[in-house]
Design an enzyme around this catalytic site. Structure first.
Site, PDB file in Angstrom:
ATOM      1  CB  CYS A 163      -0.917   0.029   1.186  1.00  0.00           C
ATOM      2  SG  CYS A 163      -1.831   1.329   1.531  1.00  0.00           S
ATOM      3  CB  CYS A 220      -6.977   1.531   6.699  1.00  0.00           C
ATOM      4  SG  CYS A 220      -5.632   2.651   6.864  1.00  0.00           S
ATOM      5  CD  GLN A 231      -5.554  20.769   9.463  1.00  0.00           C
ATOM      6  OE1 GLN A 231      -4.947  20.026   9.011  1.00  0.00           O
ATOM      7  NE2 GLN A 231      -5.187  21.903   9.142  1.00  0.00           N
ATOM      8  CE1 TYR A 276      -3.136  28.945  -0.831  1.00  0.00           C
ATOM      9  CE2 TYR A 276      -1.826  30.429   0.721  1.00  0.00           C
ATOM     10  CZ  TYR A 276      -2.060  29.933  -0.698  1.00  0.00           C
ATOM     11  OH  TYR A 276      -1.098  30.233  -1.766  1.00  0.00           O
ATOM     12  CG  ASP A 317      -2.729  25.854   6.611  1.00  0.00           C
ATOM     13  OD1 ASP A 317      -1.769  25.005   5.996  1.00  0.00           O
ATOM     14  OD2 ASP A 317      -3.905  25.293   7.341  1.00  0.00           O
ATOM     15  CB  CYS A 362       1.084  19.866   4.740  1.00  0.00           C
ATOM     16  SG  CYS A 362       0.460  20.461   3.405  1.00  0.00           S
TER      17      CYS A 362
END
Ligand code: SAH
Length: 452
Positions: free
Chosen positions: A78, A158, A282, A311, A380, A407
């Site tokens: 995966c 998962c 988020q 953002y 962001d 990120c």
């Protein structure tokens, strides 16, 4: 050295993508997936480049103390996780180092704060967007893309999701099989079921299930919804999303409500949020609360200030601190998210917030022309970072402080460098892990206007 050579190798490092790395005496770096710093292995060379090569493990001679037994049966196939074979502490060290190295590459000297771990290491994701395809035996499978591929690896469980997502996945798979509903084939844009999209408001318990279809309707859709509600009493929204385009973009523009409301609610930092399918939210809720608190701590806002939240998604960062400022301005490109943000201000009784639906750079320019001079800007951006045009506009708005939430530490470092050339100095860089077991890490950076 050539392909198929067998060598003995000490792995002394691990890359940000979870691949082991060892160095030969001539300086050549060998990357070996599935390894950890401290492993000693016999490896088979599979690809040779000028200064580096790739190899696979033949056998282990010694195992690294950082290792832990991987706890997922599809881990090797995966493309989701890459740190399941090492401890969470070891993963945090890799992420800490990655952020520092990316800043250093841009020539930025700052002592990176100690990484803030995620409150949950597994089961933290409140969202899944799972492709639906046929497997090699022609059976419907729902899962994740394999590493660097569009082949779907079916999953029955998962560990990044809450356990009940598994039941919804299996229910959907069995439903499609029972009624012989076709799965999508991206090679010729045929087949009906494209993606299963599940979202969960952890604090309210509300669940949204959305099937993305390559068509205008789905046979037995009422039965699909009825069965889901029967399966899970917290399902508050069941939708079809129509996406008939030949594209990698998951969602189309049109939603068809099958049951409940076209959104779910969640609570974050004490505020209630209304979240539509197309809006960003988020994925790690308790991690986001930590992230927002760190950003707010750096911003040190006061009641005479204007805060610009670029953002802004559904408004979460700005709205969580709106009571500490005179005025909040949020900017976001996705119209549904802006609608959600305005609604979120209203339901939380926040009256000093204004939201713009626009590209961040265009909105910053419009605000500059309107005479706005925000004291603090929170920015962001998505993984690709800020555009040069936006960085120019931010330097023209010239706020006292900029809080960059990112990120992707590579684009973050690039953008921080541009802002430091425009008169800002970096005061703090704080990695925050929001995505345990995967290659991703968030960073919050404080930039302050240099005093002359
Ligand atoms: N700050 C928010 C959202 C961050 S994700 C939160 O913490 O939840 C980045 C957001 O930027 C997404 O909502 C995306 O839709 C938006 N976005 C992407 N490109 C944009 C652009 N050019 N201008 C403004 N917003 C953009």
């Amino acid at each position: 050295m050539k392909k198929n050579d067998i060598i003995e190798l000490n792995i002394d490092d691990i890359t940000f993508e979870g691949s082991g790395a060892g160095r030969l005496s001539n300086g050549m770096v060998i990357f070996v997936p599935g390894c950890a710093a401290g492993d000693r292995i016999r490896a088979k060379i599979v690809k040779v480049k000028k200064t580096y090569a790739f190899a696979i493990v033949q056998d282990f001679i010694e195992l690294s103390p950082q290792r832990q037994a991987d706890d997922c049966c599809v881990y090797k196939k995966c493309g989701g996780c890459c740190f399941r074979h090492i401890s969470y502490d070891a993963e945090l060290m890799v992420k800490q180092k990655t952020v520092g190295e990316n800043l250093k590459k841009e020539g930025i000297n700052v002592q990176v704060n100690e990484i803030s771990p995620s409150p949950m290491i597994n089961g933290y994701r409140n969202k899944a967007q799972l492709p639906i395809r046929y497997d090699a035996d022609g059976r419907i499978c729902i899962g994740f893309y394999a590493k660097r591929s569009h082949r779907v690896v079916g999953i029955s469980h998962c560990r990044l999701h809450p356990g009940f997502f598994d039941e919804i996945i299996e229910y959907t798979r069995a439903f499609a099989e029972r009624y012989n509903i076709s799965a999508y084939d991206e090679t010729d844009n045929t087949g009906l079921l494209r993606h299963l999209y599940i979202r969960y408001g952890e604090a309210t318990g509300e669940v949204m299930v959305c099937l993305v279809i390559n068509g205008k309707r789905m046979p037995h859709s009422d039965e699909f919804a009825a069965g889901l509600i029967n399966l899970n009493k917290d399902v508050a929204s069941v939708m079809l999303n129509v996406n008939t385009a030949s594209t990698n973009v998951i969602l189309g523009k049109k939603n068809i409500l099958l049951y409940g409301r076209p959104y779910i609610n969640d609570i974050l930092c004490g505020n209630t949020y209304h979240i539509s399918p197309a809006s960003f939210y988020q994925v790690n809720r308790s991690g986001a609360e930590k992230l927002y608190n760190i950003a707010a701590g750096m911003a040190e806002l006061n009641e005479s200030e204007t805060l610009l939240d670029l953002y802004c998604g559904v408004g979460t960062i700005g709205l969580s601190v709106a009571d500490r400022v005179k005025k909040l301005i949020g900017v976001e490109l996705v119209p549904d998210a802006v609608k959600d943000a305005r609604h979120n201000a209203e339901i939380n009784g926040i009256k000093n917030a204004e939201f713009f639906c626009a590209d961040a750079a265009a909105a910053a320019e419009a605000l500059l022309n309107r005479g706005e001079r925000p004291n603090v800007i929170i920015v962001d951006p998505p993984r690709k970072g800020c555009s040069q045009q936006l960085l120019n506009m931010i330097s023209e708005l010239f706020p006292q402080k900029i809080i960059m939430v990112s990120c992707n530490s590579a684009t973050m470092a690039r953008d921080v460098k541009a802002l430091s050339e425009a008169g800002y100095s970096i005061k703090q860089a704080q990695p925050v892990d929001m995505f345990p077991r995967t290659a991703h890490v968030e960073t919050v950076v404080l930039l302050q206007k240099e005093t002359l």
